[in-house]
Every structure is written in C-alpha cells, then in structure tokens.
Enzyme design. Structure first.
Site, PDB file in Angstrom:
ATOM      1  N   ASP A 138       3.347 -38.780  33.514  1.00  0.00           N
ATOM      2  CA  ASP A 138       2.126 -39.079  32.760  1.00  0.00           C
ATOM      3  C   ASP A 138       1.489 -37.745  32.398  1.00  0.00           C
ATOM      4  O   ASP A 138       2.069 -36.677  32.637  1.00  0.00           O
ATOM      5  CB  ASP A 138       1.182 -39.999  33.557  1.00  0.00           C
ATOM      6  CG  ASP A 138       0.545 -39.288  34.754  1.00  0.00           C
ATOM      7  OD1 ASP A 138       0.931 -38.139  35.061  1.00  0.00           O
ATOM      8  OD2 ASP A 138      -0.356 -39.875  35.374  1.00  0.00           O
ATOM      9  N   TYR A 153       6.924 -45.703  32.444  1.00  0.00           N
ATOM     10  CA  TYR A 153       6.015 -45.085  33.418  1.00  0.00           C
ATOM     11  C   TYR A 153       5.663 -46.092  34.541  1.00  0.00           C
ATOM     12  O   TYR A 153       5.804 -45.801  35.730  1.00  0.00           O
ATOM     13  CB  TYR A 153       4.725 -44.565  32.726  1.00  0.00           C
ATOM     14  CG  TYR A 153       3.677 -44.313  33.759  1.00  0.00           C
ATOM     15  CD1 TYR A 153       3.723 -43.143  34.529  1.00  0.00           C
ATOM     16  CD2 TYR A 153       2.720 -45.277  34.072  1.00  0.00           C
ATOM     17  CE1 TYR A 153       2.823 -42.932  35.564  1.00  0.00           C
ATOM     18  CE2 TYR A 153       1.820 -45.083  35.100  1.00  0.00           C
ATOM     19  CZ  TYR A 153       1.872 -43.911  35.833  1.00  0.00           C
ATOM     20  OH  TYR A 153       0.998 -43.727  36.863  1.00  0.00           O
ATOM     21  N   GLU A 155      -1.891 -49.986  38.341  1.00  0.00           N
ATOM     22  CA  GLU A 155      -1.269 -49.164  37.300  1.00  0.00           C
ATOM     23  C   GLU A 155      -1.703 -49.626  35.902  1.00  0.00           C
ATOM     24  O   GLU A 155      -1.906 -48.816  35.014  1.00  0.00           O
ATOM     25  CB  GLU A 155       0.269 -49.199  37.414  1.00  0.00           C
ATOM     26  CG  GLU A 155       0.810 -48.483  38.639  1.00  0.00           C
ATOM     27  CD  GLU A 155       0.456 -46.993  38.675  1.00  0.00           C
ATOM     28  OE1 GLU A 155       0.208 -46.397  37.612  1.00  0.00           O
ATOM     29  OE2 GLU A 155       0.415 -46.429  39.780  1.00  0.00           O
TER      30      GLU A 155
END
Ligand code: SF4
Length: 345
Positions: free
Chosen positions: A140, A122, A39
């Site tokens: 996102d 996120y 990520e």
C-alpha cells in the site's frame, strides 16, 4: 540481507504495535471476518475516522451471518459519512458470495480470497497473511514509501512498471516465517516512523540497512506521484417536488443504474451530464462544485414541481432524505434544497 530486513520489521512490530480494535478482536476470536471488515474500512480512510465506525459496525454485525441478514437501510446509515460507498456495497455482495459459495466459511487462501467481490490483491494479501500466515507481501502507500527509501528508489510509485518492481522488492524482503506480523509491521512503520515528511529515522528498526538514510535522500524517495489531469464537466440535477397528502414537501430520488456516468448503482437525485454550450442559466438555479475521481463537476440543481419523468421515483421528506442519502454529492444537493426552500427538517 533481504530476509534480515523482514525479521527486523516483524520483531519491531511485536514490540511496538498499537492496540487497535480489530487487532484486539482478532487475538480473541481468530475470526478473519473482523480483519476483513477492518481492511475495507481502512481503504483511503484515516485510522482515527475508522475506529468509532468500525466499533459500531462490528457491534451491529459481529459475523457473516448477521451481515447476510442486514437491513440495507440500517446498514447504509451505519456506514454513512465514510465516503466511497461502493466498498460497503461490496461487503454485502461478498457476504452473499461467501454464503452461497463457501458454506458461510471465510476463504482461507490468497487465490480464493481474490474470488470474493470487492477483495483485490492488497486485501487478499492482508487477510491471507494476518489470518492464515500465507506468505503474501502487501503493498500500500505506506509500504511503497518504506521500500522506496530502503532502496533509495526515486521514482513515482503509482506508475504500473514501478509498482511491479516494488511488489518484487516487497516479496523479496517478506519475513516468510511471520508474514502476518511482517505485513502489519511494515505498514505500521510507514504510518508511525517512515512518515511522508520528517521520517523518524532514529527510531527505525531498519536504519542500518536503509540507503536513503545513509545518503540523506529521504525527501527524494519516492518521487512524487504522477497525477492524472482533472476534467471539468457539467451536470444538471433534477429534483422533482411533490406535496404529500399530509401537506409535507417530498422530493423524488431514483436508483441510478448502470447507464449513469457518475454515482451509478446508488439511490439519489437524478442527474444528467450536459455540455457546457447546452447550459442555459436562468440566473436563479443554484450550482455547486464537486469532485468525483478525476472529474471536477459543476452541478446545477433544478427543483421543479413538474410531473414529467417521475416514473420510478421514491418520494422522501427532507427529514427522511437526511437519514437516507449516502453520497456527499447528494448531501450537497439536499443542503441546497434546504436553503432554497427554508426547510431545515
Ligand atoms: Fe524510512 Fe528513515 Fe527507516 Fe529509512 S531509516 S526506512 S527513511 S524511517
């Protein structure tokens, strides 16, 4: 209707997901570390660029313990070329935080993940849902596009009020029974099918409930993002040169601390913002252009043998700087040093 969208997306993901290195590793190890690193690497970077760097990184640092022991220079050389260095500096901070505060065990909830340096809403949602099946919906750019089209929502998704609404929509469509698959699915759908231009609606699992598809307004939703105006500014970059005992040219770099407006907390060439009116061009000082967030910078490089202000400098040859410098700004300065001094390393 909303929960049905969630299961449609999760089911589609189970059949259509790409085999990506972090997914393969996660299915083998069930270690959230491999998802977390993916990520961070994927932030503002294309998957094709991330894959080779991710593989190299995970081979070198397969877990938190290896990361805590990382040699900083070696770590920098592995992530070099990925841009936006702060996210990687945060990886090291986060590893130390997890060692001191969590007994080396990865935090397991959305709220505890948010406490880790460099992990925002996120990333916390992605890790909590993929690794621990916590029902937290990710938002996102890809997800925003899918949701705006599903609802025929023709507004700029980067406005805070619009983002808030989109988060509420994301929460309402989330497949609560399979949030990990749902979140990966909706991101994958945005990347592969609901693309910014020419969405492949005939392949889409939610076309029967998509308002934009029904009305033919895919190109209007979402509206274009409102871009901040760029500001033009000027900096002088000071490059002190020093001939070492072995008769090799070396150049001074510093740790740019908190007081620096640009590139703070990174090692590189000393720079100072100047007003345009203060600029006295001697006619031979090379300049280059560079953009940092919303600043369009015109940088003037001043290479000098002056000893003034050399306290705190580290001295490196061109060869060493080529390995050491991380930011694209400093690399542009190094290109100028090489061209001006005929040093190619
Ligand atoms: Fe996007 Fe088309 Fe699917 Fe609607 S039907 S979500 S516009 S790909």
């Amino acid at each position: 209707m909303a929960p049905r969208i969630g299961t449609m997306i999760s089911d589609w993901y189970l059949k259509n997901q790409r085999s990506l290195p972090w997914r393969v590793l996660w299915s083998k190890t069930k270690d959230p570390y491999v998802v977390w690193i993916s990520e961070i690497f994927l932030q503002q970077t294309q998957i094709a660029t991330v894959i080779p760097k991710y593989n190299l990184f995970i081979k070198k640092y397969p877990n938190i313990v290896s990361l805590i022991k990382a040699d900083e220079d070696e770590f920098k050389s592995i992530v070099s070329g990925m841009g936006y260095y702060r996210r990687f500096a945060n990886i090291l901070k986060a590893a130390k935080y997890i060692q001191s505060n969590c007994s080396k065990l990865f935090p397991k909830t959305y709220d505890s993940l948010l406490e880790v340096p460099g992990i925002g809403p996120y990333t916390a949602s992605a890790i909590a849902s993929i690794c621990f099946e916590e029902p937290q919906a990710v938002l996102d750019g890809n997800v925003e596009r899918v949701l705006c089209r599903l609802c025929n929502f023709q507004e700029p998704p980067n406005l805070p009020a619009v983002k808030k609404k989109l988060q509420l929509i994301a929460d309402s469509v989330l497949d609560g029974k399979s949030p990990g698959n749902h979140n990966q699915g909706i991101m994958e759908l945005g990347q592969l099918v609901c693309k910014p231009t020419n969405p492949q609606c005939h392949l889409c699992p939610v076309k029967t409930v998509c308002k934009s598809y029904e009305l033919g307004t895919q190109s209007l939703a979402p509206a274009k993002k409102i871009r901040k105006e760029f500001k033009k500014c000027y900096v002088d970059v000071y490059v002190p040169r020093h001939v070492s005992k072995n008769n090799v040219n070396t150049y001074g770099i510093v740790l740019r601390g908190e007081s620096f407006r640009f590139l703070k907390n990174t090692k590189g060439f000393y720079l100072e913002e100047v007003k345009k009116v203060e600029k006295v061009s001697l006619g031979y000082e090379p300049t280059f252009k560079h953009t940092i967030t919303h600043n369009k910078i015109v940088a003037t490089v001043i290479i000098s043998s002056s000893k003034v202000g050399e306290d705190g400098y580290e001295w490196h040859s061109v060869d060493s700087l080529k390995k050491y410098l991380q930011t694209s700004f400093d690399k542009k300065v190094l290109d100028i040093i090489c061209s001006r001094t005929s040093e190619n390393g």
